[in-house]
Scaffold this active site. Structure first.
Site, PDB file in Angstrom:
ATOM      1  N   LYS A 142       0.825  -1.212   0.000  1.00  0.00           N
ATOM      2  CA  LYS A 142       0.000   0.000   0.000  1.00  0.00           C
ATOM      3  C   LYS A 142       0.862   1.266   0.000  1.00  0.00           C
ATOM      4  O   LYS A 142       0.582   2.212  -0.727  1.00  0.00           O
ATOM      5  CB  LYS A 142      -0.924   0.029   1.229  1.00  0.00           C
ATOM      6  CG  LYS A 142      -1.923  -1.110   1.261  1.00  0.00           C
ATOM      7  CD  LYS A 142      -2.914  -0.944   2.416  1.00  0.00           C
ATOM      8  CE  LYS A 142      -2.274  -1.033   3.782  1.00  0.00           C
ATOM      9  NZ  LYS A 142      -1.915  -2.402   4.207  1.00  0.00           N
TER      10      LYS A 142
ATOM     11  N   ARG B 272      -9.404   0.812   9.298  1.00  0.00           N
ATOM     12  CA  ARG B 272      -9.049  -0.578   9.569  1.00  0.00           C
ATOM     13  C   ARG B 272     -10.110  -1.275  10.394  1.00  0.00           C
ATOM     14  O   ARG B 272      -9.984  -2.471  10.661  1.00  0.00           O
ATOM     15  CB  ARG B 272      -7.733  -0.629  10.334  1.00  0.00           C
ATOM     16  CG  ARG B 272      -6.499  -0.984   9.501  1.00  0.00           C
ATOM     17  CD  ARG B 272      -5.275  -0.830  10.382  1.00  0.00           C
ATOM     18  NE  ARG B 272      -4.150  -1.600   9.972  1.00  0.00           N
ATOM     19  CZ  ARG B 272      -3.082  -1.107   9.319  1.00  0.00           C
ATOM     20  NH1 ARG B 272      -3.053   0.150   8.946  1.00  0.00           N
ATOM     21  NH2 ARG B 272      -2.074  -1.886   9.041  1.00  0.00           N
TER      22      ARG B 272
ATOM     23  N   ARG C 279      11.488  -7.003   4.526  1.00  0.00           N
ATOM     24  CA  ARG C 279      11.493  -5.562   4.845  1.00  0.00           C
ATOM     25  C   ARG C 279      12.087  -5.328   6.227  1.00  0.00           C
ATOM     26  O   ARG C 279      12.776  -4.350   6.464  1.00  0.00           O
ATOM     27  CB  ARG C 279      10.051  -5.040   4.782  1.00  0.00           C
ATOM     28  CG  ARG C 279       9.931  -3.550   5.041  1.00  0.00           C
ATOM     29  CD  ARG C 279       8.526  -3.039   4.779  1.00  0.00           C
ATOM     30  NE  ARG C 279       7.640  -3.242   5.906  1.00  0.00           N
ATOM     31  CZ  ARG C 279       6.339  -2.977   5.892  1.00  0.00           C
ATOM     32  NH1 ARG C 279       5.762  -2.522   4.797  1.00  0.00           N
ATOM     33  NH2 ARG C 279       5.602  -3.166   6.957  1.00  0.00           N
TER      34      ARG C 279
ATOM     35  N   ARG D 102      11.750  -1.545  11.791  1.00  0.00           N
ATOM     36  CA  ARG D 102      10.455  -1.586  12.471  1.00  0.00           C
ATOM     37  C   ARG D 102      10.366  -2.816  13.353  1.00  0.00           C
ATOM     38  O   ARG D 102      10.500  -3.943  12.880  1.00  0.00           O
ATOM     39  CB  ARG D 102       9.321  -1.612  11.440  1.00  0.00           C
ATOM     40  CG  ARG D 102       9.024  -0.262  10.854  1.00  0.00           C
ATOM     41  CD  ARG D 102       7.966  -0.339   9.774  1.00  0.00           C
ATOM     42  NE  ARG D 102       6.720  -0.973  10.197  1.00  0.00           N
ATOM     43  CZ  ARG D 102       5.624  -0.981   9.466  1.00  0.00           C
ATOM     44  NH1 ARG D 102       5.610  -0.389   8.279  1.00  0.00           N
ATOM     45  NH2 ARG D 102       4.536  -1.593   9.897  1.00  0.00           N
TER      46      ARG D 102
ATOM     47  N   ARG E  83      -0.295  -9.544  12.944  1.00  0.00           N
ATOM     48  CA  ARG E  83      -0.823  -8.435  12.129  1.00  0.00           C
ATOM     49  C   ARG E  83      -1.718  -8.958  11.014  1.00  0.00           C
ATOM     50  O   ARG E  83      -2.775  -8.387  10.728  1.00  0.00           O
ATOM     51  CB  ARG E  83       0.320  -7.610  11.548  1.00  0.00           C
ATOM     52  CG  ARG E  83       0.936  -6.689  12.586  1.00  0.00           C
ATOM     53  CD  ARG E  83       2.350  -6.292  12.234  1.00  0.00           C
ATOM     54  NE  ARG E  83       2.445  -5.566  11.003  1.00  0.00           N
ATOM     55  CZ  ARG E  83       3.566  -5.439  10.280  1.00  0.00           C
ATOM     56  NH1 ARG E  83       4.682  -6.006  10.712  1.00  0.00           N
ATOM     57  NH2 ARG E  83       3.568  -4.770   9.168  1.00  0.00           N
TER      58      ARG E  83
END
Ligand code: ADP
Length: 190
Positions: free
Chosen positions: A14, A89, A128, A134, A146
């Site tokens: 996204k 969300r 990633r 992160r 998640r």
């Protein structure tokens, strides 16, 4: 004004695609994930509240998220429109967004989902995590949480927008350019 909700599970791409749409259509890109991360970095009160949830792969409570989103929209509401990335969300967030945009005399014109299967998602996020720094990308259990939260709380929003005849989806697997083209075809028609 054109307002788009970019939708899809964590790791669907996204953020990358939102930047492409922002440049092609001169829209403002609002990413709730980025807003939270900036607040955490600056150690604001909101950032401190959000951090514990984000690090576990849980959703930040609606009240906090909705307030932050409204403030971001108000700051820049005179452009061509918005790309909402990572928001809404939950159904409560979707309802709040509708109400809020109505007050600004506009609306969500379309939600576009990036479809990517779970196996690809977890791999992309772990990859990633090697460079993103992160905490929520670093551990496979958190990533799986998640994705699970997405299916439990967020994926139902497809029905919410479908009922309003505003739901679109594209194949989220392919090159960045290919996917950007797929999205642009839809946005042009909104
Ligand atoms: P991704 O979609 O790749 O998981 P984001 O950067 O969009 O990443 O979001 C990171 C985290 O920020 C989420 O896992 C969640 O904890 C929090 N977050 C972002 N947007 C929302 C939202 N709309 N409601 C609640 N929590 C959110």
């Amino acid at each position: 004004m054109t307002n788009i909700v970019l939708f899809g599970p964590p790791g669907a791409g996204k953020g990358t695609q939102a930047e492409r749409l922002r440049d092609s259509f001169k829209l403002n890109h609002i990413s709730t994930g980025d807003l939270f991360r900036n607040n955490i970095k600056d150690q604001t009160e909101l950032g401190n509240k959000a951090k514990a949830f984000i690090d576990k792969g849980e959703l930040v409570p609606d009240e906090v998220t909705i307030g932050m989103l409204k403030a971001a929209v108000k700051e820049d509401r005179y452009g061509n429109g918005f790309i909402f990335d990572g928001f809404p969300r939950t159904e409560a967030q979707a309802e709040a967004l509708d109400k809020f945009l109505f007050e600004l005399q506009t609306e969500v014109h379309g939600m576009i989902s990036l479809d990517v299967n779970d196996g690809v998602l977890v791999q992309r996020l772990l990859e990633r995590g090697k460079t993103s720094g992160r905490a929520d990308d670093a551990n496979e259990d958190i990533i799986r949480n998640r994705v699970a939260v997405y299916y439990k709380e967020t994926s139902i929003l497809k029905d919410y927008y479908q009922a309003k005849d505003k739901f679109y989806s594209v194949d989220g697997v392919g090159s960045i350019d290919q996917i950007a083209d797929r999205l642009a075809e839809i946005v042009k028609k909104l």
